[in-house]
Design a protein around this motif. Structure first.
Motif, PDB file in Angstrom:
ATOM      1  N   THR A  49       1.022  -1.225  -0.005  1.00 47.53           N
ATOM      2  CA  THR A  49       0.047  -0.108   0.064  1.00 47.53           C
ATOM      3  C   THR A  49       0.943   1.098  -0.095  1.00 47.53           C
ATOM      4  OG1 THR A  49      -1.767  -1.298   1.044  1.00 47.53           O
ATOM      5  CG2 THR A  49      -1.991   1.236   1.189  1.00 47.53           C
ATOM      6  N   TYR A  50       1.902   1.313   0.737  1.00 48.02           N
ATOM      7  CA  TYR A  50       2.838   2.305   0.746  1.00 48.02           C
ATOM      8  C   TYR A  50       3.478   2.556  -0.410  1.00 48.02           C
ATOM      9  CZ  TYR A  50       5.791   6.017   2.881  1.00 48.02           C
ATOM     10  OH  TYR A  50       6.456   7.031   2.927  1.00 48.02           O
ATOM     11  N   ARG A  58       1.260   3.019  -9.755  1.00 49.21           N
ATOM     12  CA  ARG A  58       1.854   2.379 -10.749  1.00 49.21           C
ATOM     13  C   ARG A  58       2.358   1.137 -10.326  1.00 49.21           C
ATOM     14  NH1 ARG A  58       6.015   6.226 -12.858  1.00 49.21           N
ATOM     15  NH2 ARG A  58       5.595   7.382 -10.693  1.00 49.21           N
ATOM     16  N   TYR A  59       2.817   0.937  -8.979  1.00 52.01           N
ATOM     17  CA  TYR A  59       3.497  -0.160  -8.652  1.00 52.01           C
ATOM     18  C   TYR A  59       2.783  -0.558  -7.334  1.00 52.01           C
ATOM     19  CZ  TYR A  59       7.118   0.792 -11.629  1.00 52.01           C
ATOM     20  OH  TYR A  59       7.955   0.888 -12.791  1.00 52.01           O
ATOM     21  N   GLY A  60       2.386  -1.666  -6.599  1.00 52.34           N
ATOM     22  CA  GLY A  60       1.883  -2.239  -5.374  1.00 52.34           C
ATOM     23  C   GLY A  60       0.367  -1.996  -5.707  1.00 52.34           C
ATOM     24  N   TRP A  61      -0.082  -2.310  -4.660  1.00 56.40           N
ATOM     25  CA  TRP A  61      -1.652  -2.439  -4.672  1.00 56.40           C
ATOM     26  C   TRP A  61      -2.337  -1.496  -3.219  1.00 56.40           C
ATOM     27  CZ3 TRP A  61       0.605  -7.212  -5.106  1.00 56.40           C
ATOM     28  CH2 TRP A  61       0.468  -7.618  -6.449  1.00 56.40           C
ATOM     29  N   PHE A  62      -3.425  -0.745  -3.583  1.00 62.42           N
ATOM     30  CA  PHE A  62      -3.904   0.021  -2.542  1.00 62.42           C
ATOM     31  C   PHE A  62      -4.855  -0.988  -1.916  1.00 62.42           C
ATOM     32  CE2 PHE A  62      -2.759   3.771  -5.091  1.00 62.42           C
ATOM     33  CZ  PHE A  62      -2.465   4.470  -4.188  1.00 62.42           C
ATOM     34  N   PHE A  63      -4.419  -1.327  -0.693  1.00 58.81           N
ATOM     35  CA  PHE A  63      -5.396  -2.186   0.088  1.00 58.81           C
ATOM     36  C   PHE A  63      -6.172  -1.315   1.060  1.00 58.81           C
ATOM     37  CE2 PHE A  63      -2.118  -5.299  -0.858  1.00 58.81           C
ATOM     38  CZ  PHE A  63      -2.651  -6.414  -1.041  1.00 58.81           C
ATOM     39  N   TRP A  64      -5.640  -0.009   1.171  1.00 58.47           N
ATOM     40  CA  TRP A  64      -6.386   1.098   2.050  1.00 58.47           C
ATOM     41  C   TRP A  64      -6.049   2.288   1.683  1.00 58.47           C
ATOM     42  CZ3 TRP A  64      -2.756   3.173   4.975  1.00 58.47           C
ATOM     43  CH2 TRP A  64      -1.540   2.462   5.304  1.00 58.47           C
ATOM     44  N   HIS A  65      -6.636   3.373   1.724  1.00 54.74           N
ATOM     45  CA  HIS A  65      -6.593   4.663   1.249  1.00 54.74           C
ATOM     46  C   HIS A  65      -6.465   5.779   2.641  1.00 54.74           C
ATOM     47  CE1 HIS A  65      -6.708   3.689  -2.913  1.00 54.74           C
ATOM     48  NE2 HIS A  65      -7.453   2.964  -2.530  1.00 54.74           N
ATOM     49  N   TYR A  66      -5.990   5.399   3.591  1.00 52.30           N
ATOM     50  CA  TYR A  66      -6.064   6.614   4.921  1.00 52.30           C
ATOM     51  C   TYR A  66      -4.730   7.473   4.754  1.00 52.30           C
ATOM     52  CZ  TYR A  66      -9.460   3.034   6.439  1.00 52.30           C
ATOM     53  OH  TYR A  66     -10.297   2.072   6.372  1.00 52.30           O
ATOM     54  N   MET A  71       0.919   9.028   6.528  1.00 48.71           N
ATOM     55  CA  MET A  71       1.757   9.916   7.243  1.00 48.71           C
ATOM     56  C   MET A  71       2.317   8.915   8.622  1.00 48.71           C
ATOM     57  SD  MET A  71      -0.114  13.531   7.598  1.00 48.71           S
ATOM     58  CE  MET A  71      -1.527  12.780   8.825  1.00 48.71           C
ATOM     59  N   THR A  72       1.811   8.071   9.067  1.00 45.73           N
ATOM     60  CA  THR A  72       2.232   7.372  10.160  1.00 45.73           C
ATOM     61  C   THR A  72       3.299   6.447   9.606  1.00 45.73           C
ATOM     62  OG1 THR A  72       0.181   7.244  11.405  1.00 45.73           O
ATOM     63  CG2 THR A  72       1.933   5.640  12.072  1.00 45.73           C
ATOM     64  N   ILE A  73       3.280   6.039   8.423  1.00 45.06           N
ATOM     65  CA  ILE A  73       4.340   4.933   8.014  1.00 45.06           C
ATOM     66  C   ILE A  73       5.603   5.828   7.536  1.00 45.06           C
ATOM     67  CG2 ILE A  73       4.881   3.593   6.009  1.00 45.06           C
ATOM     68  CD1 ILE A  73       1.950   2.699   5.746  1.00 45.06           C
ATOM     69  N   ALA A  74       5.393   6.899   7.104  1.00 42.11           N
ATOM     70  CA  ALA A  74       6.452   7.696   6.717  1.00 42.11           C
ATOM     71  C   ALA A  74       7.052   8.372   8.089  1.00 42.11           C
ATOM     72  CB  ALA A  74       5.801   9.111   6.034  1.00 42.11           C
ATOM     73  N   PHE A  75       6.518   8.697   9.034  1.00 40.43           N
ATOM     74  CA  PHE A  75       6.919   8.916  10.291  1.00 40.43           C
ATOM     75  C   PHE A  75       7.828   7.635  10.884  1.00 40.43           C
ATOM     76  CE2 PHE A  75       6.860   8.616  15.095  1.00 40.43           C
ATOM     77  CZ  PHE A  75       7.475   9.897  15.222  1.00 40.43           C
ATOM     78  N   LEU A  76       7.175   6.549  10.699  1.00 34.70           N
ATOM     79  CA  LEU A  76       7.978   5.282  11.318  1.00 34.70           C
ATOM     80  C   LEU A  76       9.160   4.944  10.572  1.00 34.70           C
ATOM     81  CD1 LEU A  76       4.908   2.927  12.411  1.00 34.70           C
ATOM     82  CD2 LEU A  76       6.481   4.331  13.968  1.00 34.70           C
ATOM     83  N   LEU A  77       9.057   5.118   9.269  1.00 37.02           N
ATOM     84  CA  LEU A  77      10.223   4.900   8.552  1.00 37.02           C
ATOM     85  C   LEU A  77      11.318   5.998   8.659  1.00 37.02           C
ATOM     86  CD1 LEU A  77       8.760   4.161   5.126  1.00 37.02           C
ATOM     87  CD2 LEU A  77       9.977   2.482   6.775  1.00 37.02           C
ATOM     88  N   THR A  78      11.004   7.125   8.957  1.00 36.43           N
ATOM     89  CA  THR A  78      11.975   8.346   9.334  1.00 36.43           C
ATOM     90  C   THR A  78      12.629   7.712  10.864  1.00 36.43           C
ATOM     91  OG1 THR A  78      10.602   9.907   8.420  1.00 36.43           O
ATOM     92  CG2 THR A  78      12.237  10.658   9.830  1.00 36.43           C
ATOM     93  N   VAL A  79      11.838   7.465  11.847  1.00 35.06           N
ATOM     94  CA  VAL A  79      12.117   7.037  13.120  1.00 35.06           C
ATOM     95  C   VAL A  79      13.191   5.855  12.862  1.00 35.06           C
ATOM     96  CG1 VAL A  79      11.580   6.084  15.366  1.00 35.06           C
ATOM     97  CG2 VAL A  79      10.425   8.005  14.414  1.00 35.06           C
ATOM     98  N   LEU A  80      12.755   4.877  12.096  1.00 31.07           N
ATOM     99  CA  LEU A  80      13.499   3.536  11.861  1.00 31.07           C
ATOM    100  C   LEU A  80      14.819   3.820  11.424  1.00 31.07           C
ATOM    101  CD1 LEU A  80      10.880   0.943  10.976  1.00 31.07           C
ATOM    102  CD2 LEU A  80      12.437   1.122  13.170  1.00 31.07           C
ATOM    103  N   ALA A  81      14.951   4.721  10.267  1.00 28.70           N
ATOM    104  CA  ALA A  81      15.988   5.418   9.526  1.00 28.70           C
ATOM    105  C   ALA A  81      17.079   5.844  10.722  1.00 28.70           C
ATOM    106  CB  ALA A  81      15.821   6.270   8.420  1.00 28.70           C
ATOM    107  N   PHE A  82      16.557   6.758  11.356  1.00 27.78           N
ATOM    108  CA  PHE A  82      17.283   7.466  12.505  1.00 27.78           C
ATOM    109  C   PHE A  82      17.951   6.462  13.406  1.00 27.78           C
ATOM    110  CE2 PHE A  82      17.687   9.443  16.572  1.00 27.78           C
ATOM    111  CZ  PHE A  82      18.699  10.468  16.337  1.00 27.78           C
ATOM    112  N   ALA A  83      17.099   5.605  14.018  1.00 28.13           N
ATOM    113  CA  ALA A  83      17.575   4.744  14.698  1.00 28.13           C
ATOM    114  C   ALA A  83      18.752   3.689  14.193  1.00 28.13           C
ATOM    115  CB  ALA A  83      16.512   3.731  15.324  1.00 28.13           C
ATOM    116  N   CYS A  84      18.740   3.152  12.863  1.00 25.07           N
ATOM    117  CA  CYS A  84      19.433   2.516  12.194  1.00 25.07           C
ATOM    118  C   CYS A  84      20.724   3.366  11.939  1.00 25.07           C
ATOM    119  CB  CYS A  84      19.096   2.012  10.756  1.00 25.07           C
ATOM    120  SG  CYS A  84      17.792   0.648  10.929  1.00 25.07           S
ATOM    121  N   GLY A  85      20.759   4.645  11.839  1.00 25.56           N
ATOM    122  CA  GLY A  85      21.769   5.479  11.663  1.00 25.56           C
ATOM    123  C   GLY A  85      22.590   5.516  12.863  1.00 25.56           C
TER     124      GLY A  85
END
Length: 167
Positions: A49-50, A58-66, A71-85
């Motif tokens: 979905t993301y 164009r790629y992937g499938w929309f299983f949901w449209h919220y 925004m939550t996924i983008a935030f979590l990916l940012t936090v995970l990237a920071f933690a990994c760094g």
């Protein structure tokens, strides 16, 4: 012979790897696969979905449209990237320091003073022997009952080890 007996007691036995026990093997394998599917399927759905959101379908499938979910996924990916760094910086710094120490380019300092540590162990063992009896009796008895007068005060052993005898 006694050493082998002690080694055998330290190990544990898992019937999954023993001969026979086919029902147990099948049951544990099914439960493991179901648990992995319960972990993987939501991750795949969220990831697809993301990806569909980022590529505008164009790629992937929309299983949901919220939009909040995106925004939550983008935030979590940012936090995970920071933690990994941060983890990467820590690991690289630790590896650099260890390599410097191994090649003798930086000072090696002892982490523990072995003489002082051995003296503290001897003091503690002497006190415990006086207070509770010999080590062989203490360690080989199945149930040891402490009398009320044998109870230690708060930090009493620590004070005895560090030389501050208590009255």
């Amino acid at each position: 012979m006694e050493n082998n007996k002690n080694d055998a007691q330290k190990n544990f036995k898992d019937d999954f790897y023993a001969r026979g026990h086919w029902g147990l093997k099948i049951w544990q394998t099914v439960v493991t696969l179901v648990c992995w599917l319960l972990f993987i399927i939501p991750g795949v759905i969220t990831g697809m979905t993301y990806v569909a959101h980022l590529t505008r379908g164009r790629y992937g499938w929309f299983f949901w449209h919220y939009p909040e979910g995106m925004m939550t996924i983008a935030f979590l990916l940012t936090v995970l990237a920071f933690a990994c760094g941060m983890i990467a910086v820590f690991c690289l710094a630790s590896a650099f320091i260890q390599n410097q120490r191994r090649y003798g380019l930086s000072e090696k300092w002892p982490l523990v003073d072995l003489n002082q540590n051995q003296q503290e162990i001897n003091l503690a063992e002497k006190f415990m022997t006086q207070h509770f009896g010999s080590p062989t009796v203490r360690h080989n008895i199945r149930t040891y009952t402490v009398r009320p007068e044998q109870n230690l005060a708060t930090d009493q052993l620590k004070e005895i080890i560090h030389g501050k005898e208590q009255d």
